[in-house]
Each structure stands twice: as C-alpha cells, then as structure tokens.
Design an enzyme around this catalytic site. Structure first.
Site, PDB file in Angstrom:
ATOM      1  N   GLY A 175       0.924  -1.104  -0.108  1.00 32.75           N
ATOM      2  CA  GLY A 175       0.166  -0.019   0.027  1.00 32.75           C
ATOM      3  C   GLY A 175       0.897   1.144   0.024  1.00 32.75           C
ATOM      4  O   GLY A 175       2.010   1.277   0.579  1.00 32.75           O
ATOM      5  N   GLN A 225       3.325  10.056   0.676  1.00 31.19           N
ATOM      6  CA  GLN A 225       4.411   9.276   0.703  1.00 31.19           C
ATOM      7  C   GLN A 225       5.526   9.451  -0.268  1.00 31.19           C
ATOM      8  O   GLN A 225       6.580   9.274  -0.184  1.00 31.19           O
ATOM      9  CB  GLN A 225       4.309   7.764   0.833  1.00 31.19           C
ATOM     10  CG  GLN A 225       3.520   7.557   2.207  1.00 31.19           C
ATOM     11  CD  GLN A 225       3.126   5.924   2.195  1.00 31.19           C
ATOM     12  OE1 GLN A 225       2.265   5.575   1.914  1.00 31.19           O
ATOM     13  NE2 GLN A 225       4.437   5.216   2.950  1.00 31.19           N
ATOM     14  N   CYS A 260       5.508   0.213   7.091  1.00 28.24           N
ATOM     15  CA  CYS A 260       5.168   1.518   6.468  1.00 28.24           C
ATOM     16  C   CYS A 260       6.523   1.760   5.614  1.00 28.24           C
ATOM     17  O   CYS A 260       7.645   1.707   6.224  1.00 28.24           O
ATOM     18  CB  CYS A 260       4.812   2.742   7.322  1.00 28.24           C
ATOM     19  SG  CYS A 260       4.315   4.196   6.279  1.00 28.24           S
ATOM     20  N   LEU A 261       6.427   1.739   4.449  1.00 31.36           N
ATOM     21  CA  LEU A 261       7.497   2.374   3.651  1.00 31.36           C
ATOM     22  C   LEU A 261       8.174   3.589   3.883  1.00 31.36           C
ATOM     23  O   LEU A 261       9.328   3.712   3.639  1.00 31.36           O
ATOM     24  CB  LEU A 261       7.031   2.283   2.144  1.00 31.36           C
ATOM     25  CG  LEU A 261       6.767   0.934   1.527  1.00 31.36           C
ATOM     26  CD1 LEU A 261       6.320   1.033   0.047  1.00 31.36           C
ATOM     27  CD2 LEU A 261       8.155  -0.042   1.294  1.00 31.36           C
ATOM     28  N   HIS A 267      -4.761   2.145   7.492  1.00 29.74           N
ATOM     29  CA  HIS A 267      -3.247   2.383   7.511  1.00 29.74           C
ATOM     30  C   HIS A 267      -2.993   3.538   6.667  1.00 29.74           C
ATOM     31  O   HIS A 267      -2.425   4.831   6.721  1.00 29.74           O
ATOM     32  CB  HIS A 267      -2.402   1.167   7.423  1.00 29.74           C
ATOM     33  CG  HIS A 267      -0.787   1.722   7.175  1.00 29.74           C
ATOM     34  ND1 HIS A 267       0.050   1.362   8.345  1.00 29.74           N
ATOM     35  CD2 HIS A 267      -0.353   2.349   6.217  1.00 29.74           C
ATOM     36  CE1 HIS A 267       1.158   1.769   7.706  1.00 29.74           C
ATOM     37  NE2 HIS A 267       1.062   2.543   6.838  1.00 29.74           N
ATOM     38  N   GLU A 268      -3.520   3.227   5.352  1.00 29.34           N
ATOM     39  CA  GLU A 268      -3.093   4.448   4.126  1.00 29.34           C
ATOM     40  C   GLU A 268      -4.218   5.537   4.412  1.00 29.34           C
ATOM     41  O   GLU A 268      -3.578   6.709   4.132  1.00 29.34           O
ATOM     42  CB  GLU A 268      -3.556   3.865   2.712  1.00 29.34           C
ATOM     43  CG  GLU A 268      -2.761   2.594   2.403  1.00 29.34           C
ATOM     44  CD  GLU A 268      -1.247   2.759   2.473  1.00 29.34           C
ATOM     45  OE1 GLU A 268      -0.727   3.904   2.555  1.00 29.34           O
ATOM     46  OE2 GLU A 268      -0.462   1.817   2.892  1.00 29.34           O
ATOM     47  N   HIS A 290      -2.583   8.031   6.467  1.00 28.32           N
ATOM     48  CA  HIS A 290      -1.630   9.053   5.945  1.00 28.32           C
ATOM     49  C   HIS A 290      -2.309  10.311   5.301  1.00 28.32           C
ATOM     50  O   HIS A 290      -1.692  11.446   5.416  1.00 28.32           O
ATOM     51  CB  HIS A 290      -0.937   8.245   4.951  1.00 28.32           C
ATOM     52  CG  HIS A 290       0.080   7.478   5.074  1.00 28.32           C
ATOM     53  ND1 HIS A 290       1.272   7.833   5.735  1.00 28.32           N
ATOM     54  CD2 HIS A 290       0.291   5.976   4.885  1.00 28.32           C
ATOM     55  CE1 HIS A 290       2.098   6.706   5.917  1.00 28.32           C
ATOM     56  NE2 HIS A 290       1.639   5.672   5.492  1.00 28.32           N
TER      57      HIS A 290
HETATM   58  C1  Y12 Z   1      -0.735  -4.170   6.772  1.00 25.65           C
HETATM   59  C2  Y12 Z   1       0.053  -3.421   7.387  1.00 25.65           C
HETATM   60  C3  Y12 Z   1       0.515  -2.131   6.961  1.00 25.65           C
HETATM   61  C4  Y12 Z   1      -0.026  -1.784   5.329  1.00 25.65           C
HETATM   62  C5  Y12 Z   1       0.433  -0.600   4.713  1.00 25.65           C
HETATM   63  C6  Y12 Z   1       1.261  -1.018   3.642  1.00 25.65           C
HETATM   64  N1  Y12 Z   1       2.686  -1.052   4.224  1.00 25.65           N
HETATM   65  C7  Y12 Z   1       3.562  -1.838   3.550  1.00 25.65           C
HETATM   66  O1  Y12 Z   1       3.453  -1.932   2.107  1.00 25.65           O
HETATM   67  C8  Y12 Z   1       4.782  -1.952   4.157  1.00 25.65           C
HETATM   68  C9  Y12 Z   1       6.134  -2.383   3.316  1.00 25.65           C
HETATM   69  C10 Y12 Z   1       7.141  -2.445   3.630  1.00 25.65           C
HETATM   70  C11 Y12 Z   1       8.240  -2.916   3.029  1.00 25.65           C
HETATM   71  C12 Y12 Z   1       9.651  -2.951   3.272  1.00 25.65           C
HETATM   72  O2  Y12 Z   1      10.642  -3.350   2.461  1.00 25.65           O
HETATM   73  C13 Y12 Z   1      11.000  -4.779   2.487  1.00 25.65           C
HETATM   74  O3  Y12 Z   1      10.385  -5.619   3.323  1.00 25.65           O
HETATM   75  C14 Y12 Z   1      12.058  -5.234   1.731  1.00 25.65           C
HETATM   76  C15 Y12 Z   1       9.870  -2.228   4.283  1.00 25.65           C
HETATM   77  O4  Y12 Z   1      11.331  -2.135   4.436  1.00 25.65           O
HETATM   78  C16 Y12 Z   1      12.235  -2.667   5.665  1.00 25.65           C
HETATM   79  O5  Y12 Z   1      11.480  -3.178   6.310  1.00 25.65           O
HETATM   80  C17 Y12 Z   1      13.705  -2.387   5.473  1.00 25.65           C
HETATM   81  C18 Y12 Z   1       9.146  -1.594   5.162  1.00 25.65           C
HETATM   82  C19 Y12 Z   1       7.974  -1.597   4.774  1.00 25.65           C
HETATM   83  C20 Y12 Z   1      -1.032  -2.733   4.966  1.00 25.65           C
HETATM   84  C21 Y12 Z   1      -1.278  -3.786   5.773  1.00 25.65           C
HETATM   85 CO    CO Z   2       2.545   3.777   5.860  1.00 28.62          CO
END
Ligand code: Y12
Ligand code: CO
Length: 173
Positions: free
Chosen positions: A45, A50, A95-96, A137-138, A141
């Site tokens: 997401g 962001q 969260c990214l 979550h989004e 933001h």
């Molecule tokens: C459940 C929980 C949160 C959400 C919101 C969307 N969140 C994400 O998409 C987060 C992604 C994410 C990806 C990462 O990269 C890797 O894992 C390679 C990251 O980076 C690190 O941890 C270094 C952090 C977050 C929706 C549903």
């Molecule tokens: Co986020």
C-alpha cells in the site's frame, strides 16, 4: 517512473492531504508511478503523500494466494470515506515511510468504503482482514498520521530510540 518515498521524520508526512477534484492525465500518471514505486519497494500500500503529493489518493495491492501482486488486483482509491466500521483486530503493520519497523496496531476489523476511481466514478467496497487494515493505515496518511502515532507512550519511546540508532547507522538509506 519510480518516485522517491519520503521517510519519518520528514515533516511533509504530517500534511493533511487535499481532496482530488480533477481526474485527469496528471492524476493517472501519479497513480501509475505510485504503483511502480510500491511494487519495486516491496509494499502492498502507498498513499500519495508518501511520494510528496498531498492529495487524497492511495493504492493497494494485496498479494493473492500464491503471494503474487497482480496489477489487475490493484485498487486505486481516491477521496475515500469509511462507513460502518466494526469490530477490532490487531496486526503487525509496517510502512514504507518507516523502514525496518513493524508494530502491532489495533484497527477496525471490517468496514464499508466509499471512494472515487481514477475517472471520478463513485464506487463502494466491503473490506475485512488485511484489506480493511491496509485501508485504515493508508487513510491515516491522508490525515498526516503514521502508525507509530498509535503506539502507547512506552512503545513509542522505544521506537524513537531504535529508529534514531538505525538512522545514525544509515541502516535503511
Ligand atoms: C498491513 C500493514 C501495513 C499496511 C500498509 C502498507 N505497508 C507496506 O506496504 C509496507 C511495506 C514495507 C516494505 C519494506 O521493504 C521490504 O520489506 C523489503 C520495508 O522495509 C524494511 O523493512 C527495511 C518496510 C515496509 C498494510 C497492511
Ligand atoms: Co504507511
């Protein structure tokens, strides 16, 4: 085109995003670029703020049973409004914009969402499980709120200490 994702503690993440009023090519390009950015960053997401665009637009792509994120399963959600939130559930969110940190957060279990698609058409969806969590979550933001602001005082203090250390060590830059 992959866009730069801003990360905590960038102050722009605190901005309140504005309603989208023009559903034009500029919006469509932003949504395309957000998709590329989210997939290349391993996200499910992403909100427009962001990538430094303070508009009420977000995308979600929940992986299918095989773990694949298909473009055709991507939801483009503009000007969302939550109706009839119900129940409670806890999920470890990431969260990214807060790389490397995952925390248990309580959210509504299910909800109805009213929103516009990229052409300005009104749409409704019923969400539960991961989709309902991701929507909430989004949508935080859009109000300038990060999931870490939902932590208890002690958990937030611990997070700040660990995040500062990670930034110093340039772990995620
Ligand atoms: C459940 C929980 C949160 C959400 C919101 C969307 N969140 C994400 O998409 C987060 C992604 C994410 C990806 C990462 O990269 C890797 O894992 C390679 C990251 O980076 C690190 O941890 C270094 C952090 C977050 C929706 C549903
Ligand atoms: Co986020």
């Amino acid at each position: 085109m992959k866009l730069q994702i801003i990360t905590y503690p960038d102050k722009l993440l605190k901005a309140h995003s504005k309603k989208v009023v023009t559903f034009d090519d500029q919006l469509h390009t932003l949504l395309e670029n957000m998709f590329e950015t989210m997939i290349e960053s391993n996200g499910i997401g992403l909100a427009a703020i962001q990538v430094s665009h303070p508009v009420r637009a977000l995308i979600l792509c929940i992986p299918d049973e095989e773990g694949n994120q298909l473009k055709e399963n991507t939801l483009e959600i503009i000007n969302p409004v939550i109706h009839n939130p119900q129940g409670a559930t806890i999920y470890q969110e990431g969260c990214l914009s807060v790389p490397g940190f995952y925390e248990d957060i309580e959210r509504f279990e299910s909800l109805t969402l009213h929103y516009h698609d990229r052409h300005g058409n009104e749409s409704t969806l019923e969400a539960n499980e991961l989709l309902a969590i991701a929507i909430q979550h989004e949508m935080d933001h859009l109000e300038g709120k990060l999931f870490i602001e939902r932590l208890s005082y002690n958990r937030r203090k611990k997070f700040e200490k660990e995040y500062k250390r990670a930034l110093k060590e340039k772990k995620y830059s």
